[in-house]
Write a protein that holds these residues in place. Structure first.
Motif, PDB file in Angstrom:
ATOM      1  N   ALA A 240       0.830  -1.202   0.000  1.00  0.00           N
ATOM      2  CA  ALA A 240       0.000   0.000   0.000  1.00  0.00           C
ATOM      3  C   ALA A 240       0.868   1.257   0.000  1.00  0.00           C
ATOM      4  N   ALA A 241       1.973   1.233   0.732  1.00  0.00           N
ATOM      5  CA  ALA A 241       2.881   2.383   0.760  1.00  0.00           C
ATOM      6  C   ALA A 241       3.536   2.596  -0.599  1.00  0.00           C
ATOM      7  N   ARG A 243       2.411   1.754  -3.544  1.00  0.00           N
ATOM      8  CA  ARG A 243       1.411   2.273  -4.473  1.00  0.00           C
ATOM      9  C   ARG A 243       1.130   3.749  -4.199  1.00  0.00           C
ATOM     10  N   SER A 244       1.109   4.145  -2.935  1.00  0.00           N
ATOM     11  CA  SER A 244       0.866   5.535  -2.575  1.00  0.00           C
ATOM     12  C   SER A 244       2.039   6.427  -2.985  1.00  0.00           C
ATOM     13  N   VAL A 554      -3.653  -1.522   5.096  1.00  0.00           N
ATOM     14  CA  VAL A 554      -3.873  -0.726   3.885  1.00  0.00           C
ATOM     15  C   VAL A 554      -3.884   0.764   4.216  1.00  0.00           C
ATOM     16  N   ARG A 558      -0.854   3.282   3.243  1.00  0.00           N
ATOM     17  CA  ARG A 558      -1.138   4.377   2.320  1.00  0.00           C
ATOM     18  C   ARG A 558      -0.763   5.722   2.929  1.00  0.00           C
ATOM     19  N   GLY A 561       3.042   6.126   3.084  1.00  0.00           N
ATOM     20  CA  GLY A 561       3.567   6.437   1.753  1.00  0.00           C
ATOM     21  C   GLY A 561       3.350   7.892   1.374  1.00  0.00           C
ATOM     22  N   GLU A 562       2.176   8.417   1.691  1.00  0.00           N
ATOM     23  CA  GLU A 562       1.917   9.829   1.403  1.00  0.00           C
ATOM     24  C   GLU A 562       2.851  10.734   2.208  1.00  0.00           C
ATOM     25  N   GLU A 626     -11.761  -3.061   0.430  1.00  0.00           N
ATOM     26  CA  GLU A 626     -11.364  -2.394  -0.805  1.00  0.00           C
ATOM     27  C   GLU A 626     -12.474  -1.495  -1.335  1.00  0.00           C
ATOM     28  N   THR A 629     -14.052   3.809   1.098  1.00  0.00           N
ATOM     29  CA  THR A 629     -13.249   4.980   0.751  1.00  0.00           C
ATOM     30  C   THR A 629     -13.581   6.118   1.692  1.00  0.00           C
TER      31      THR A 629
END
Length: 706
Positions: A240-241, A243-244, A554, A558, A561-562, A626, A629
Motif C-alpha cells: 500500500a505504501a 502504491r501511494s 492498507v 497508504r 507512503g503519502e 477495498e 473509501t
C-alpha cells in the motif's frame, strides 16, 4: 587540434624569426637594386645562385611550410588514432557481461568538441608534403613528446561510472581525465613517435586495453547500493505504501525487502476463501473464488508489475522492485543505511518499517520438545496454509487453540472439510464463548453455537496445562483435568509485533501495546516511518493504539507512503476489520471493540441479502475493505421508520449494530451482517459526540429496511 596548438607554441619563435629575416633581406635587396645600373636585370637578384637573398627566402618558406604540414599530419593522425582506440575500447567493453555497470550514457557527447576540431582541421592536412620538405620534419620532433604527454590531461573522455553513481552525469564528470588503463597505453606510442617522427604513431593493442578496462569496472551487484525509498517487509502495508508513493511521485524508485520468498500478497484469504475452493490445485495456483463467484489471485499484482532490483538504478521512469528471501538485520539510523543477513548494505533517503508480526505460541508447547513442535502449526504465511492443507488431508484429528478471529475462521473452514471426510475438528479457548474478547457475551454464545453447527467440537474455558506426544498422538492436558487427544495442533493465540530492528536503530517500543512507537503521522524518526501490525500509533480521536488487521495495514501503509513524499497527514481515517464464519455469517468492525466495555446492541430480522456472500456480490470485491473509501463518509440520513427496540439475550441475531462506549461516547462499532455501511460508522466515531439514545443512531444504518 590541442596537439597542433602545442606544436605551434614550439614553432612560433622560429616562424617569427624567419619572417623578420625575410623582411630584412627584402629591404636590403630593395636598397641594393636602387644602386644597380639600369642595364643590370632586376630579376637576376631573385634567381641568383644558392646562398643569395632569394635562396634564403625560399629555404625559410619551405622550412616553415613543411613544419606546418608535418605538424598538422602528425596531430591529425594522433587524434584520429586516439579516437579509434577509444571507440574500440568502448565496443569491447560493451560486448562483455559487465556492460551494465557503465551507466553513463554521455561519452560520445563529451567527445564531440574534439571530433569537431579534427574534422575542421582535416581539409588542411589532406595534401601530401612535397619531397623537398621531408628533411625538415626533424625540426618539430622535439615537440612531439610534449604534445603526446599533454593530450591525456586535456581529453574530455569521461571515466567509467561507479555502480552507485546517478544515471545523470554532472558536468564535472564529463571533464575528468580518462581511466588509468588508457594513460598507461600512451607512452609506447609517444616513444615510437620520438624515435621515428616521420612514421605513423604505433597503435596500442586494443585487446589489452579493453581487458584492463573491464577488470577495472566491478560487476553490477544484484542488490542496489542505494534506493530513494526503502520498504522493509513485503506485506500489505508495504505494498500500500509503494502504491501511494508512486501515485504522488510517478518516477519514484521503491525497493521492498522481504524475508519471504513470495511477492506481496493478501493474508485474509489464507483463513477464509482458499479453504472453500473446490479446485484441488488451489495450493499451487493460490487462486480462489470470492463469495461473489469471481476468481482472483492471492497476490496483489503479478510479477510483471514489478521490475527487478538490478534494473531499479537505471529505470528511467522508476518502479517498484521486490528483493525476496532477504532479511534486514541491522539498521543505521544516522548513516541512513541497513544491513541484510548476507552482509549487503543498502542506503536510503526515506525508509518504512512494515515488518508485521510473528505468531505467538504457547510456552507449554515450546517446552514440550521437538516432536510436539513438528506437529504444531503457527498459522501466518502461504507456507503455513499449504502445510496445514496437506496435513489435514492425512490425519484424523486437528485441534485449534484460540477463540479469536483466526482460530474461529480456521475452525469453520476445517469444519466444512470434516463434513466431507472423517476429520475431527476441535476448537478450544479460555473464554466462555467464541470471540469472547470482542463480542458481547450473548453474541459470543450465539457465535459458538454457529461454529458447532459447522461440525466443530468446541471446548470453552480451556486452559492448557501440558502437551505430550504418546502412542503417536498428542495429548493436551487441561488445568481442569480434561484430556484431549489429537494428531495436530494449530496455535492461533495472537501475534507478537516484529521489533527486531528496534535495538540497532534506537527506536522506541511501546511498553503497553507493543510495536514501534510513532506519532500521528506514523513517523518514528525524521526519515523513518512505521505502518501495519508493527506500528503503535497515536490516533487523534481514540488515543494510542496498535491494530492487527488487513484494512489497517492498507490505511496505515497508504498514509505512510503519502507522508514519505511530504504530505504530513495525521492518522484520522479509521480502519475497519471483518471476519466471516463461512459465506452466511460475517461482521465488520471499527474502532475499539472490547467486550469489557459497555455495549448496546440493536438487532433486526435478517434477509437473504444480509450475508457476506451477498455483500461481495453487491460491491464486486471479495476484500470488503477495498470498497471502503474516505470520500463516501458523508453525513448519514436517518431512516424515517419508528425507532427499533433494543434486543438482547435473544436466540436470533440476524443483523444489527453493536455500539461500544467509553465515557458515554461511542468508540467502537460492530456491524453484524450489515454491510456497506462502514462510512457511517466511521463518521460517528470521528465526531466523538455523546448520544442520549443509541436507538436513534442505529436508524442511520437502515437495518430495518428490506
Amino acid at each position: 587540434m590541442l596537439k597542433c596548438r602545442t606544436a605551434w607554441k614550439k614553432l612560433a619563435p622560429l616562424a617569427r624569426a624567419s619572417s623578420t629575416v625575410c623582411r630584412q633581406n627584402v629591404r636590403r635587396t630593395g636598397l641594393t637594386n636602387g644602386r644597380i645600373p639600369a642595364l643590370v636585370p632586376a630579376a637576376h637578384m631573385s634567381t641568383g645562385p644558392a646562398g643569395g637573398g632569394g635562396g634564403e627566402n625560399r629555404l625559410y618558406f619551405a622550412l616553415v611550410g613543411a613544419a606546418f604540414v608535418a605538424t598538422g599530419i602528425y596531430a591529425y593522425r594522433t587524434v584520429k588514432g586516439d579516437k579509434q582506440r577509444y571507440q574500440e575500447r568502448i565496443d569491447e567493453i560493451s560486448s562483455r557481461p559487465s556492460k551494465a555497470t557503465e551507466s553513463d550514457p554521455e561519452p560520445p557527447a563529451a567527445e564531440a568538441p574534439e571530433t569537431a576540431a579534427v574534422e575542421a582541421a582535416e581539409p588542411e592536412a589532406v595534401p601530401e608534403p612535397e619531397p623537398q620538405a621531408a628533411p625538415s620534419a626533424e625540426e618539430p620532433s622535439p615537440s612531439a613528446p610534449d604534445a603526446e604527454a599533454a593530450a591525456p590531461s586535456e581529453t574530455t573522455e569521461p571515466p567509467p561510472a561507479e555502480p552507485s553513481a546517478p544515471s545523470e552525469p554532472s558536468p564535472a564528470d564529463l571533464t575528468e581525465p580518462p581511466p588509468a588503463p588508457v594513460v598507461e597505453s600512451e607512452p609506447p606510442a609517444a616513444a615510437a613517435a620520438a624515435e621515428s617522427p616521420a612514421a605513423e604513431p604505433a597503435e596500442p593493442q586494443p585487446e589489452v586495453v579493453a581487458e584492463s578496462a573491464v577488470e577495472a569496472v566491478p560487476a553490477l551487484p544484484k542488490v542496489p547500493s542505494h534506493t530513494p525509498y526503502l520498504l522493509i517487509g513485503g506485506g500489505t502495508a508495504s505494498f500500500a505504501a509503494a502504491r501511494s508513493i508512486r501515485a504522488r511521485d510517478p518516477n519514484a524508485k521503491v525497493l521492498i525487502v522481504t524475508d519471504e520468498p513470495d511477492l506481496p500478497y493478501m493474508r485474509p484469504p489464507l483463513s477464509k476463501e482458499l479453504w472453500f475452493s473446490d479446485d484441488p490445485s488451489v495450493t499451487d495456483t493460490l487462486r480462489f473464488k470470492q463469495w461473489n463467484g469471481k476468481e482472483r489471485s492471492i497476490y496483489f499484482q503479478p510479477a510483471s508489475f514489478y521490475i527487478s532490483p538490478e534494473e531499479l538504478d537505471s529505470a528511467e521512469n522508476g518502479g517498484v522492485a521486490v528483493l525476496t528471501g532477504k532479511k534486514v538485520v541491522h539498521m543505521d539510523v544516522r548513516g541512513n543505511k541497513v544491513k541484510l543477513d548476507d552482509e549487503t548494505e543498502i542506503s536510503y533517503d526515506k525508509c518504512l518499517i512494515a515488518t508485521g508480526g510473528v505468531p505467538r505460541n504457547l510456552q507449554v508447547i515450546e517446552r514440550a520438545g521437538d516432536e510436539v513442535m513438528k506437529r504444531t502449526t503457527l498459522f501466518r504465511k502461504i507456507e503455513d496454509f499449504k502445510a496445514l492443507d496437506k496435513v489435514s488431508r492425512n490425519i484424523q484429528s486437528v485441534t485449534i487453540i484460540g477463540g479469536g478471529f483466526l482460530g474461529s475462521e480456521l475452525a469453520c473452514a476445517l469444519g466444512r472439510r470434516s463434513n466431507e471426510s472423517d476429520l475431527e475438528v476441535i476448537q478450544m479457548f479460555p473464554e466462555k464463548g467464541n470471540m469472547g474478547k470482542v463480542l458481547p457475551e450473548y453474541l459470543s454464545n450465539w457465535t459458538t453455537a454457529k461454529v458447532k453447527r459447522e461440525g466443530v467440537k468446541v471446548i470453552a474455558e480451556a486452559l492448557v496445562k501440558s502437551v505430550t506426544c504418546k502412542d503417536d498422538k498428542l495429548e493436551i492436558q487441561l488445568k481442569d483435568g480434561r484430556l484431549v487427544k489429537t494428531d495436530h495442533i494449530v496455535a492461533a493465540v495472537g501475534l507478537e509485533p516484529n521489533v527486531d530492528l528496534a535495538k540497532s536503530a534506537g527506536l522506541e517500543v511501546d511498553s503497553d501495546f507493543g510495536g514501534y512507537r510513532v506519532n500521528a503521522e506514523l513517523q518514528a524518526r525524521s526519515n523513518i516511518w512505521v505502518a501495519g501490525d508493527a506500528a503503535c500509533f497515536y490516533d487523534i480521536r481514540l488515543g494510542r493504539r496498535r491494530v492487527e488487521h488487513h484494512d489497517h495495514a492498507v490505511v496505515s501503509g497508504r498514509l505512510a507512503g503519502e507522508n514519505m513524499t511530504g504530505a504530513n497527514k495525521p492518522y484520522w481515517h479509521q480502519s475497519m476489520f471483518w471476519s466471516d464464519l463461512g459465506p452466511d455469517v460475517g461482521y465488520e468492525a471499527i474502532g475499539i471493540v472490547d467486550s469489557s466495555l459497555p455495549t448496546v446492541g440493536v438487532f433486526a430480522k435478517a434477509t437473504a441479502k444480509d450475508t457476506p456472500k451477498a455483500a461481495t456480490e453487491e460491491s464486486g470485491t471479495g476484500i470488503r475493505s477495498e470498497s471502503e473509501t474516505e470520500d463516501t463518509a458523508v453525513s448519514p440520513v436517518a431512516s424515517s421508520l419508528p425507532a427499533p427496540v433494543v434486543q438482547q439475550n435473544k436466540d436470533d441475531y440476524g443483523k444489527g449494530v453493536i455500539f461500544y462506549l467509553r465515557d458515554k461516547v461511542v468508540v467502537g462499532i460492530i456491524l453484524w451482517n450489515v454491510f456497506n455501511r462502514m462510512p457511517i460508522a466511521r463518521k460517528i466515531i470521528k465526531d466523538g459526540e455523546e448520544h442520549a439514545d443509541l436507538n436513534e443512531v442505529a436508524k442511520l444504518f437502515n437495518i430495518h429496511e428490506d
